[in-house]
Structures are given as structure tokens and as C-alpha cells.
Design a protein around this motif. Structure first.
Motif, PDB file in Angstrom:
ATOM      1  N   ILE A 273      74.283  19.343  44.681  1.00  0.00           N
ATOM      2  CA  ILE A 273      74.228  17.916  44.948  1.00  0.00           C
ATOM      3  C   ILE A 273      75.638  17.316  44.897  1.00  0.00           C
ATOM      4  O   ILE A 273      76.506  17.779  44.158  1.00  0.00           O
ATOM      5  N   ARG A 274      75.866  16.293  45.700  1.00  0.00           N
ATOM      6  CA  ARG A 274      77.190  15.661  45.764  1.00  0.00           C
ATOM      7  C   ARG A 274      77.412  14.743  44.565  1.00  0.00           C
ATOM      8  O   ARG A 274      76.468  14.383  43.839  1.00  0.00           O
ATOM      9  N   LYS A 275      78.648  14.338  44.372  1.00  0.00           N
ATOM     10  CA  LYS A 275      78.957  13.307  43.387  1.00  0.00           C
ATOM     11  C   LYS A 275      78.211  12.023  43.744  1.00  0.00           C
ATOM     12  O   LYS A 275      78.067  11.680  44.920  1.00  0.00           O
ATOM     13  N   LEU A 276      77.730  11.332  42.735  1.00  0.00           N
ATOM     14  CA  LEU A 276      76.970  10.084  42.892  1.00  0.00           C
ATOM     15  C   LEU A 276      75.646  10.300  43.626  1.00  0.00           C
ATOM     16  O   LEU A 276      75.044   9.351  44.142  1.00  0.00           O
ATOM     17  N   GLY A 277      75.185  11.545  43.687  1.00  0.00           N
ATOM     18  CA  GLY A 277      73.916  11.839  44.336  1.00  0.00           C
ATOM     19  C   GLY A 277      72.724  11.499  43.444  1.00  0.00           C
ATOM     20  O   GLY A 277      72.862  11.135  42.277  1.00  0.00           O
ATOM     21  N   THR A 278      71.527  11.626  44.019  1.00  0.00           N
ATOM     22  CA  THR A 278      70.286  11.335  43.300  1.00  0.00           C
ATOM     23  C   THR A 278      69.467  12.608  43.143  1.00  0.00           C
ATOM     24  O   THR A 278      69.101  13.239  44.130  1.00  0.00           O
ATOM     25  N   PHE A 279      69.197  12.958  41.900  1.00  0.00           N
ATOM     26  CA  PHE A 279      68.432  14.158  41.555  1.00  0.00           C
ATOM     27  C   PHE A 279      67.063  13.690  41.052  1.00  0.00           C
ATOM     28  O   PHE A 279      66.973  12.949  40.082  1.00  0.00           O
ATOM     29  N   VAL A 280      65.993  14.131  41.725  1.00  0.00           N
ATOM     30  CA  VAL A 280      64.632  13.765  41.320  1.00  0.00           C
ATOM     31  C   VAL A 280      63.974  14.982  40.688  1.00  0.00           C
ATOM     32  O   VAL A 280      63.853  16.034  41.321  1.00  0.00           O
ATOM     33  N   GLU A 281      63.554  14.835  39.447  1.00  0.00           N
ATOM     34  CA  GLU A 281      62.851  15.919  38.750  1.00  0.00           C
ATOM     35  C   GLU A 281      61.370  15.585  38.689  1.00  0.00           C
ATOM     36  O   GLU A 281      60.963  14.606  38.070  1.00  0.00           O
ATOM     37  N   PHE A 282      60.569  16.416  39.352  1.00  0.00           N
ATOM     38  CA  PHE A 282      59.132  16.160  39.403  1.00  0.00           C
ATOM     39  C   PHE A 282      58.327  17.136  38.553  1.00  0.00           C
ATOM     40  O   PHE A 282      57.327  16.773  37.954  1.00  0.00           O
ATOM     41  N   SER A 283      58.734  18.381  38.497  1.00  0.00           N
ATOM     42  CA  SER A 283      57.882  19.459  38.016  1.00  0.00           C
ATOM     43  C   SER A 283      57.496  19.342  36.546  1.00  0.00           C
ATOM     44  O   SER A 283      58.216  18.760  35.736  1.00  0.00           O
ATOM     45  N   VAL A 284      56.335  19.938  36.228  1.00  0.00           N
ATOM     46  CA  VAL A 284      55.955  20.205  34.848  1.00  0.00           C
ATOM     47  C   VAL A 284      56.517  21.586  34.502  1.00  0.00           C
ATOM     48  O   VAL A 284      56.114  22.592  35.073  1.00  0.00           O
ATOM     49  N   MET A 285      57.487  21.624  33.594  1.00  0.00           N
ATOM     50  CA  MET A 285      58.113  22.887  33.210  1.00  0.00           C
ATOM     51  C   MET A 285      57.295  23.563  32.104  1.00  0.00           C
ATOM     52  O   MET A 285      56.822  22.889  31.176  1.00  0.00           O
ATOM     53  N   ARG A 286      57.178  24.864  32.213  1.00  0.00           N
ATOM     54  CA  ARG A 286      56.446  25.573  31.173  1.00  0.00           C
ATOM     55  C   ARG A 286      57.273  25.701  29.900  1.00  0.00           C
ATOM     56  O   ARG A 286      56.746  25.733  28.790  1.00  0.00           O
ATOM     57  N   GLU A 287      58.606  25.778  30.045  1.00  0.00           N
ATOM     58  CA  GLU A 287      59.488  25.942  28.903  1.00  0.00           C
ATOM     59  C   GLU A 287      60.649  24.952  29.010  1.00  0.00           C
ATOM     60  O   GLU A 287      60.915  24.428  30.094  1.00  0.00           O
ATOM     61  N   PRO A 288      61.354  24.683  27.907  1.00  0.00           N
ATOM     62  CA  PRO A 288      62.523  23.788  27.983  1.00  0.00           C
ATOM     63  C   PRO A 288      63.590  24.355  28.912  1.00  0.00           C
ATOM     64  O   PRO A 288      63.737  25.571  29.049  1.00  0.00           O
ATOM     65  N   VAL A 289      64.337  23.455  29.545  1.00  0.00           N
ATOM     66  CA  VAL A 289      65.385  23.844  30.487  1.00  0.00           C
ATOM     67  C   VAL A 289      66.738  23.411  29.926  1.00  0.00           C
ATOM     68  O   VAL A 289      66.909  22.253  29.530  1.00  0.00           O
ATOM     69  N   THR A 290      67.685  24.325  29.907  1.00  0.00           N
ATOM     70  CA  THR A 290      69.028  24.030  29.418  1.00  0.00           C
ATOM     71  C   THR A 290      70.002  24.031  30.587  1.00  0.00           C
ATOM     72  O   THR A 290      70.043  24.994  31.361  1.00  0.00           O
ATOM     73  N   VAL A 291      70.768  22.952  30.735  1.00  0.00           N
ATOM     74  CA  VAL A 291      71.764  22.850  31.805  1.00  0.00           C
ATOM     75  C   VAL A 291      73.048  22.262  31.219  1.00  0.00           C
ATOM     76  O   VAL A 291      73.065  21.749  30.098  1.00  0.00           O
ATOM     77  N   ASP A 292      74.107  22.318  32.024  1.00  0.00           N
ATOM     78  CA  ASP A 292      75.388  21.736  31.638  1.00  0.00           C
ATOM     79  C   ASP A 292      75.364  20.236  31.953  1.00  0.00           C
ATOM     80  O   ASP A 292      75.534  19.833  33.103  1.00  0.00           O
ATOM     81  N   TRP A 293      75.135  19.419  30.940  1.00  0.00           N
ATOM     82  CA  TRP A 293      75.042  17.980  31.162  1.00  0.00           C
ATOM     83  C   TRP A 293      76.378  17.348  31.545  1.00  0.00           C
ATOM     84  O   TRP A 293      76.416  16.204  32.002  1.00  0.00           O
ATOM     85  N   THR A 294      77.456  18.070  31.405  1.00  0.00           N
ATOM     86  CA  THR A 294      78.750  17.560  31.876  1.00  0.00           C
ATOM     87  C   THR A 294      78.718  17.314  33.376  1.00  0.00           C
ATOM     88  O   THR A 294      79.346  16.372  33.882  1.00  0.00           O
ATOM     89  N   ILE A 295      77.985  18.159  34.106  1.00  0.00           N
ATOM     90  CA  ILE A 295      77.860  17.983  35.554  1.00  0.00           C
ATOM     91  C   ILE A 295      77.210  16.632  35.848  1.00  0.00           C
ATOM     92  O   ILE A 295      77.641  15.888  36.745  1.00  0.00           O
ATOM     93  N   ILE A 296      76.184  16.293  35.085  1.00  0.00           N
ATOM     94  CA  ILE A 296      75.447  15.052  35.309  1.00  0.00           C
ATOM     95  C   ILE A 296      76.317  13.837  35.016  1.00  0.00           C
ATOM     96  O   ILE A 296      76.295  12.844  35.758  1.00  0.00           O
ATOM     97  N   GLY A 297      77.093  13.928  33.952  1.00  0.00           N
ATOM     98  CA  GLY A 297      77.889  12.776  33.530  1.00  0.00           C
ATOM     99  C   GLY A 297      79.312  12.801  34.040  1.00  0.00           C
ATOM    100  O   GLY A 297      79.633  12.214  35.077  1.00  0.00           O
ATOM    101  N   ASP A 298      80.191  13.497  33.336  1.00  0.00           N
ATOM    102  CA  ASP A 298      81.621  13.405  33.586  1.00  0.00           C
ATOM    103  C   ASP A 298      82.050  13.972  34.935  1.00  0.00           C
ATOM    104  O   ASP A 298      83.031  13.511  35.519  1.00  0.00           O
ATOM    105  N   THR A 299      81.326  14.960  35.453  1.00  0.00           N
ATOM    106  CA  THR A 299      81.753  15.608  36.698  1.00  0.00           C
ATOM    107  C   THR A 299      81.264  14.876  37.939  1.00  0.00           C
ATOM    108  O   THR A 299      82.041  14.597  38.861  1.00  0.00           O
ATOM    109  N   LYS A 300      79.944  14.545  37.994  1.00  0.00           N
ATOM    110  CA  LYS A 300      79.391  14.012  39.235  1.00  0.00           C
ATOM    111  C   LYS A 300      78.782  12.613  39.110  1.00  0.00           C
ATOM    112  O   LYS A 300      78.450  12.001  40.135  1.00  0.00           O
TER     113      LYS A 300
END
Length: 363
Positions: A273-300
Motif C-alpha cells: 500500500i502507498r503512503k497515506l493509503g487506506t487499509f481495510v481489515e475485514f476478516s475474522v482472524m483465528r489467531e492474533p496477528v503481529t505486524v510492524d506498526w512503524t509502517i502504519i505510523g511513522d513510515t506511511k
């Protein structure tokens, strides 16, 4: 109310993870404002599978109480023929005995902060059919809709096994709404299951510049093209992140909608996804998901939007199905009698040659 109604019915009853049984239950009788329907078709949803396999959301963990309240009849993707109306029930939504109708998947309390603000899909009490004691679901020959339910008439020329897709399509439309798609956007939808395919059809109506669908199964990607996808990508065959970056001069897609329920699709979306893009999360996850939140905030500096249920979208979904906006004879791949519900669950879990499995309790 007709005296011809039977006193008992067959129903699937959830007692716990992987403990679902076909039982005889009393046929409900509607009270004031309530609606009794005979169920011709009910879909098996991915959330039904996650409940069946014991996902913490439904059965609890150290952070939360489980959402499911057994014993309960599952099934929230359904349509019904009205067979009895409690006092005042017909006038509210124009329902008539013999007519085809659908009830929105959540029955609001109409008292909490969210309901009072019109945000009924986030109701604090939050009774969704098929999981809660107040709202037994549709994997049964008959089903009762409470007086607080939101009901809609369905055109009689819509086949019931198509009408059972109204609920997932309404959810898909809401997720697309949350994406705030513009005309020049490049949109990526991850997942070409039933919900993802509904999102493709809904997103197509927004006329984005490019609509891309990602899935691991070529057969589902073929159906996605018939739903309106411009381009389909299989991650087992190409680097989908590199493909999307190449299509967008290295910027990335404007909108990414995650509809797979797999953690890898979340990371994939954050990378493409591009900087300032819109990410829509719909799914019901079976387990917790771990991601790099820096991408969400400081990077993009991304806009992260959740999407839940299908508020205010049922009339649109009914109209889309009536107009043939989706190839539902290809999406509904299996129609099984109620007693074959275990086989239906197995087919959905294997994903082999299946997209949507529908049970027909009164076949």
C-alpha cells in the motif's frame, strides 16, 4: 398463526468447539412483533468455521469472554419464507405470510449509546444470529426473528440459494464503503472467497482506475474476473507486492482490503500500500496477528479502517443480486441437505472446488 405448523423441527445445535449435533427442537411460536420463517437456505460462513474450530474470539482467552453462548443454533447467512407473524410484525416491514424475507444479522438492543446514535451494527449487547441465546440461527427448519430485528422483503424471483448470499454481500459492500474508493484509485482486494468476490462486485461499481484481486486459487480468480476484477494475481506464482508496485510507478495501491483471514495477507498489504493509503481489515482472524506498526505510523501514515457487518447495505445487496451483478451460480458451489452439515463444514474448510456452501433445511 397457522395451526398447521409442526411442533418440532430438525436443527443443528452448537454445544462447543467441534461439538455440533443434529437435534429435534420445538418449533418457536412468535410473540408480539416477532416473525417465524421456514428456512429454505442458509450459508456456512468463514466465521462459522472459526467458531467450530475453537477460535478465541468465540470461546474466550485470557483477554476476553467468548462470544458464543452454547447451546445455540448456528447460521447467520439466510433467507426465509414467512409462515407466521406476531402482533404488529407485518406492518413494521411490510412482511406477509408466504413472502420471502431476510433479517439483518445483528439484532440491536436499541438502548445502548451506539444504537441511539444509529450505529446499531456496533450495539454493545451485540446479538448476532447463530451465536447468542437471544438470536438462534438458521441451521434449522424454522427460525424466529425477534421483535427488535431489522427485516427486509426479498423479491420472489430471487432463488433462495442466491438470497442466502444477501448477508455476506451486505458485509462486502460495507467493507468497500470503508475503503472510500476514488475514481483514480488502484484497489487491491486480498481474498476471492465469498466475501472477497462480493467486494469485487461492489468495488467495480465505484469505478476505480484498476481493481486487482489476489488469491492462491486460480479457479476463484476466474470468478473474480467475472465479478469485475481488472487483474488477478496468484501469490504462489508471482511476487504480488512487486507486481503492484510495478503497476503504480513504485508508489503502491491506494486502497487495500484484507478478506482472507490469514496473517500473511496483512503483512502483504502493509508492504504494497502507498503512503497515506487506506487499509481495510475485514476478516475474522483465528489467531492474533503481529505486524510492524512503524509502517502504519511513522513510515506511511496509513488510514486503518475496520469493517464489521453490513449496516444500511441490505437493500443494496438485494438489488445487486436481483440485477445479476454477481455470477451466483458459480459462487454457490454446493447445496446440501441440513443433515449433511458436517460434510458442508469439511468442504468449506478444505476449500477444494468450493466457494460458498449452502445448506437447505427444507429441501
Amino acid at each position: 398463526m397457522s395451526d398447521d405448523l409442526p411442533t418440532s423441527m430438525r436443527a443443528v445445535v452448537c454445544h462447543g468447539p467441534e461439538d455440533y449435533r443434529l437435534e429435534e427442537l420445538p418449533v418457536p411460536r412468535p410473540g408480539p412483533g416477532e416473525v417465524l420463517v421456514r428456512v429454505p437456505a442458509v450459508g456456512i460462513c468463514a466465521s462459522d468455521l472459526k467458531c467450530y474450530t475453537g477460535a478465541p474470539m468465540f470461546w474466550g482467552d485470557e483477554h476476553r469472554v467468548g462470544y458464543c453462548q452454547p447451546p445455540v443454533v448456528p447460521g447467520h447467512e439466510f433467507v426465509g419464507y414467512v409462515v407466521a407473524l406476531g402482533e404488529g410484525a407485518g406492518e413494521k416491514y411490510g412482511l406477509q405470510v408466504g413472502g420471502l424475507a431476510v433479517s439483518e444479522q445483528i439484532v440491536p438492543c436499541w438502548r445502548c449509546r451506539f444504537c441511539r446514535r444509529g450505529q446499531y451494527w456496533m450495539c454493545q449487547q451485540h446479538d448476532v444470529y447463530g451465536f447468542r441465546q437471544r438470536t438462534f440461527g438458521a441451521m434449522a427448519e424454522y427460525m424466529l426473528w425477534p421483535a427488535d430485528a431489522i427485516n427486509h422483503k426479498v423479491p420472489p424471483d430471487v432463488p433462495p440459494h442466491h438470497a442466502a448470499f444477501i448477508e455476506p454481500l451486505a458485509c462486502a459492500i460495507h467493507a468497500v464503503d470503508r475503503g472510500e474508493i476514488k475514481f483514480e484509485d488502484v484497489v487491491v482486494i486480498a481474498g476471492a472467497g465469498p466475501l472477497g468476490l462480493g467486494m469485487v462486485a461492489a468495488a467495480r461499481m465505484r469505478n476505480p482506475r484498476l481493481l486487482v484481486v489476489v488469491d492462491l486459487e486460480d479457479r476463484r480468480l476466474e470468478v473474480a474476473r467475472r465479478c469485475g476484477a481488472d487483474l488477478t494475481l496468484n501469490p504462489s506464482k508471482v511476487d504480488v507486492v512487486e507486481e503492484v508496485l510495478g503497476l503504480t510507478e513504485g508508489y503502491g495501491c491506494d486502497v487495500y482490503i484484507e478478506a482472507t483471514g490469514h496473517p500473511a495477507a496483512v503483512e502483504q498489504g502493509l508492504r504494497m500500500i502507498r503512503k497515506l493509503g487506506t487499509f481495510v481489515e475485514f476478516s475474522v482472524m483465528r489467531e492474533p496477528v503481529t505486524v510492524d506498526w512503524t509502517i502504519i505510523g511513522d513510515t506511511k501514515e496509513l488510514n486503518i479502517h475496520g469493517a464489521h457487518l453490513g449496516p444500511y447495505c441490505y437493500p443494496i445487496a438485494i438489488d445487486m443480486i436481483r440485477k445479476g451483478r454477481l455470477p451466483l451460480d458459480e459462487i454457490v458451489t454446493h447445496r446440501l441437505p441440513l443433515e449433511d452439515f458436517h460434510r458442508g463444514i469439511e468442504i468449506m474448510m478444505s476449500r477444494e472446488h468450493s466457494i460458498k456452501v449452502v445448506l437447505e433445511p427444507n429441501a
